[in-house]
Design an enzyme around this catalytic site. Structure first.
Site, short mmCIF file in Angstrom:
data_model
loop_
_atom_site.label_atom_id
_atom_site.label_comp_id
_atom_site.label_asym_id
_atom_site.label_seq_id
_atom_site.Cartn_x
_atom_site.Cartn_y
_atom_site.Cartn_z
N CYS A 72 0.83 -1.21 0.00
CA CYS A 72 0.00 0.00 0.00
C CYS A 72 0.87 1.26 0.00
CB CYS A 72 -1.00 -0.03 1.17
SG CYS A 72 -2.31 1.19 0.95
N HIS B 289 -3.83 -4.88 0.25
CA HIS B 289 -3.37 -5.35 1.57
C HIS B 289 -3.46 -6.86 1.65
CE1 HIS B 289 -2.65 -1.63 3.86
NE2 HIS B 289 -3.55 -1.10 3.04
N GLU C 131 -1.89 -8.83 3.50
CA GLU C 131 -1.78 -9.31 4.89
C GLU C 131 -3.15 -9.48 5.54
OE1 GLU C 131 -1.33 -6.26 3.98
OE2 GLU C 131 -2.19 -4.91 5.50
#
Ligand code: MN
Length: 246
Positions: A112, A216, A218
């Site tokens: 990001c 994102h 994660e």
């Protein structure tokens, strides 16, 4: 020989909850994604360039995490009225980490804001506010939970990212109002959204894992195998670094 589990340094964003709780913050999803794939996550605070590099020297891989907007002074622009909060000290520390990682063949995963600072560190520029500065954008600032995918991206088949994820069209989450504008001459675009937004980049002419993504992963990896592969590959590359004699 030291612990074979690779240490992954993750840069943090600034938080100030109250007078007693001020510091550097990394979303728990980063830690969980690294731990789930056999790495040891540690938080890298920003103090100055030298300390950033000294702390990175303890690490086998680096993640540049999400957070504040990049100060446009670092790509030669004045602030657009819609620019969000900026922390030049964080920008400076992370740009130093980009050069350290590239110069020392340290695996780097930029997420990001991370892909944005990667581009700026290597001479590129940013769109300061997508809705105000890009013609006919799709929605890149989703309102739903961050773990949910909300838009498609198209991955270049001739890319390292494609070799990891294995599909040309995938769905990603999207929590950004900025994005790469002019791409650094040292990077290549490897994924785009349907509105032309750059969603992933790789370092040109590099044998080291150096990937930047605008979404994102994660926050998707626990329930999305394709996104977990990105972390698995990243941590595996960091393991190789641990096993290489100094
Ligand atoms: Mn997006």
């Amino acid at each position: 020989m030291k612990n074979k589990k690779p240490v992954i340094g993750i840069t943090g964003a600034y938080v100030n909850h109250n007078h007693y709780m001020e510091g550097v913050y990394v979303h728990h999803d980063y830690h969980k994604s690294i731990a789930a794939n056999g790495g040891i996550p540690i938080v890298l605070p920003y103090i100055n360039e030298n300390l950033s590099i000294e702390s990175a020297e303890l690490c086998d891989g680096i993640i540049l995490s999400g957070g504040e907007d990049v100060d446009p002074q670092f790509y030669g622009q004045d602030p657009h009225p819609n620019l969000g909060a900026t922390i030049p000290e964080r920008d400076i520390a992370e740009m130093a980490l980009v050069h350290y990682a590239i110069n020392n063949n340290i695996p780097l995963l930029a997420i990001c804001r991370g892909v944005q600072i990667l581009n700026v560190a290597l001479g590129g520029t940013l769109i300061q506010d997508i809705p105000a500065q890009w013609a006919n954008p799709i929605k890149h600032t989703q309102i739903v939970e961050r773990k949910r995918d909300t838009h498609f991206i198209r991955i270049d088949k001739d890319s390292y990212l494609y070799s990891i994820i294995g599909e040309e069209t995938v769905r990603v989450n999207s929590l950004h109002h900025q994005a790469i504008d002019k791409l650094s001459p040292h990077l290549k675009t490897v994924a785009t959204a349907s509105d032309g937004m750059i969603e992933a980049v790789e370092l040109i002419e590099s044998n080291t894992f150096t990937i930047g993504v605008q979404w994102h992963p994660e926050s998707m990896s626990s329930h999305n195998q394709k996104m977990n592969k990105l972390f698995n590959h990243f941590v595996e590359n960091c393991v190789k670094k641990v096993q290489t004699p100094a």
